[in-house]
Design an enzyme around this catalytic site. Structure first.
Site, PDB file in Angstrom:
ATOM      1  N   GLY A  37       0.807  -1.215   0.000  1.00  0.00           N
ATOM      2  CA  GLY A  37       0.000   0.000   0.000  1.00  0.00           C
ATOM      3  C   GLY A  37       0.834   1.256   0.000  1.00  0.00           C
ATOM      4  N   SER A  38       0.246   2.331   0.492  1.00  0.00           N
ATOM      5  CA  SER A  38       0.884   3.642   0.413  1.00  0.00           C
ATOM      6  C   SER A  38       2.040   3.768   1.391  1.00  0.00           C
ATOM      7  CB  SER A  38      -0.145   4.742   0.701  1.00  0.00           C
ATOM      8  OG  SER A  38      -0.481   4.757   2.074  1.00  0.00           O
ATOM      9  N   SER A  39       2.953   4.678   1.086  1.00  0.00           N
ATOM     10  CA  SER A  39       4.104   4.909   1.951  1.00  0.00           C
ATOM     11  C   SER A  39       3.676   5.482   3.297  1.00  0.00           C
ATOM     12  CB  SER A  39       5.092   5.855   1.264  1.00  0.00           C
ATOM     13  OG  SER A  39       4.450   7.051   0.877  1.00  0.00           O
ATOM     14  N   VAL A  52       0.832   4.865   5.031  1.00  0.00           N
ATOM     15  CA  VAL A  52       0.334   3.789   5.895  1.00  0.00           C
ATOM     16  C   VAL A  52       1.470   2.846   6.290  1.00  0.00           C
ATOM     17  CG1 VAL A  52      -1.251   1.823   6.039  1.00  0.00           C
ATOM     18  CG2 VAL A  52      -1.984   3.934   4.916  1.00  0.00           C
ATOM     19  N   ALA A  53       2.379   2.596   5.366  1.00  0.00           N
ATOM     20  CA  ALA A  53       3.522   1.727   5.665  1.00  0.00           C
ATOM     21  C   ALA A  53       4.349   2.285   6.817  1.00  0.00           C
ATOM     22  CB  ALA A  53       4.392   1.568   4.422  1.00  0.00           C
ATOM     23  N   GLU A  66       5.649  -3.795   0.735  1.00  0.00           N
ATOM     24  CA  GLU A  66       5.685  -3.569  -0.709  1.00  0.00           C
ATOM     25  C   GLU A  66       5.152  -2.155  -0.905  1.00  0.00           C
ATOM     26  OE1 GLU A  66       3.763  -5.174  -4.918  1.00  0.00           O
ATOM     27  OE2 GLU A  66       3.252  -6.136  -3.030  1.00  0.00           O
ATOM     28  N   CYS A 100      -0.609   0.212  -6.395  1.00  0.00           N
ATOM     29  CA  CYS A 100       0.482   0.953  -5.756  1.00  0.00           C
ATOM     30  C   CYS A 100       1.437   1.569  -6.755  1.00  0.00           C
ATOM     31  CB  CYS A 100       1.246   0.030  -4.807  1.00  0.00           C
ATOM     32  SG  CYS A 100       0.211  -0.602  -3.489  1.00  0.00           S
TER      33      CYS A 100
END
Length: 207
Positions: free
Chosen positions: A27-29, A31-32, A46, A81
């Site tokens: 997912g998004s940076s 949220v990561a 990822e 993504c």
């Protein structure tokens, strides 16, 4: 294997109670980074975020490049993504009507063949507000799309929008305040397009 469908906050609560040894996240940076902090780095990521494409001064295979740009921006309704969020086009491509060719490619997409579909994380009101904010920038304009899909049965809590591109002059990319708006990731069929001259390449790279 169990499948749980929920929003992010609910899933985070479940994970905190379950205390997994490792989390696999795609997912998004944003949220990561949040998950990494909450779970003390026990996350395999990822990652993605706001993805760019730069077309340089050497023009070739115009039809193929247009097809690829369409796929990168709008396949899976832009909800992947690796989706192309911004396209820098050297002005040489205008001599070959690149944007017109790309527009024709994009306009083939339809709900009937599922080449466009519902937007899960942005509703139509939020999308329209974002578009309106960008259009306030001097010289910004809609190249294609910018409208809600018509005659759909998609619930209102989801977005249902035409594949959209907004042109934003590159002069706005030097302002950090404007850049924050321009580079807001709309997880759907949406991209920013700008163009540049060879003398402006440093500005492109700095952005």
């Amino acid at each position: 294997m169990d499948f749980i469908h929920s929003d992010g906050k609910t899933m985070e609560s479940i994970l905190k109670q379950a205390k997994p040894r490792i989390i696999q996240f795609t997912g998004s940076s944003t949220v990561a980074e949040h998950l990494s902090k909450q779970f003390h780095g026990k996350v395999k990521i990822e990652d993605a975020g706001f993805d760019w494409k730069i077309l340089g001064p050497d023009v070739s295979n115009v039809d193929y490049v247009a097809w690829q740009c369409d796929q990168d921006a709008y396949a899976a309704t832009g909800q992947k993504c690796s989706a192309q969020s911004i396209l820098f086009v050297h002005k040489n491509w205008h001599k070959h009507n690149f944007l017109d060719i790309l527009k024709k490619q994009v306009e083939r997409r339809s709900l009937k063949d599922l080449t466009i579909g519902p937007i899960l994380t942005w509703d139509n009101k939020r999308i329209e507000e974002h578009i309106a904010s960008i259009l306030e920038l001097d010289g910004a304009k809609i190249l294609w799309g910018g409208k809600r899909l018509q005659n759909t049965t998609i619930p209102e809590r989801y977005g249902s929008f035409e594949p959209t591109a907004i042109y934003v002059p590159i002069k706005h990319f030097s302002s950090s305040r404007k850049l924050k708006l321009i580079c807001t990731e709309l997880f759907g069929p949406f991209q920013i397009i700008t163009d540049y001259r060879g003398s402006q390449l440093s500005r492109v790279l700095e952005t």
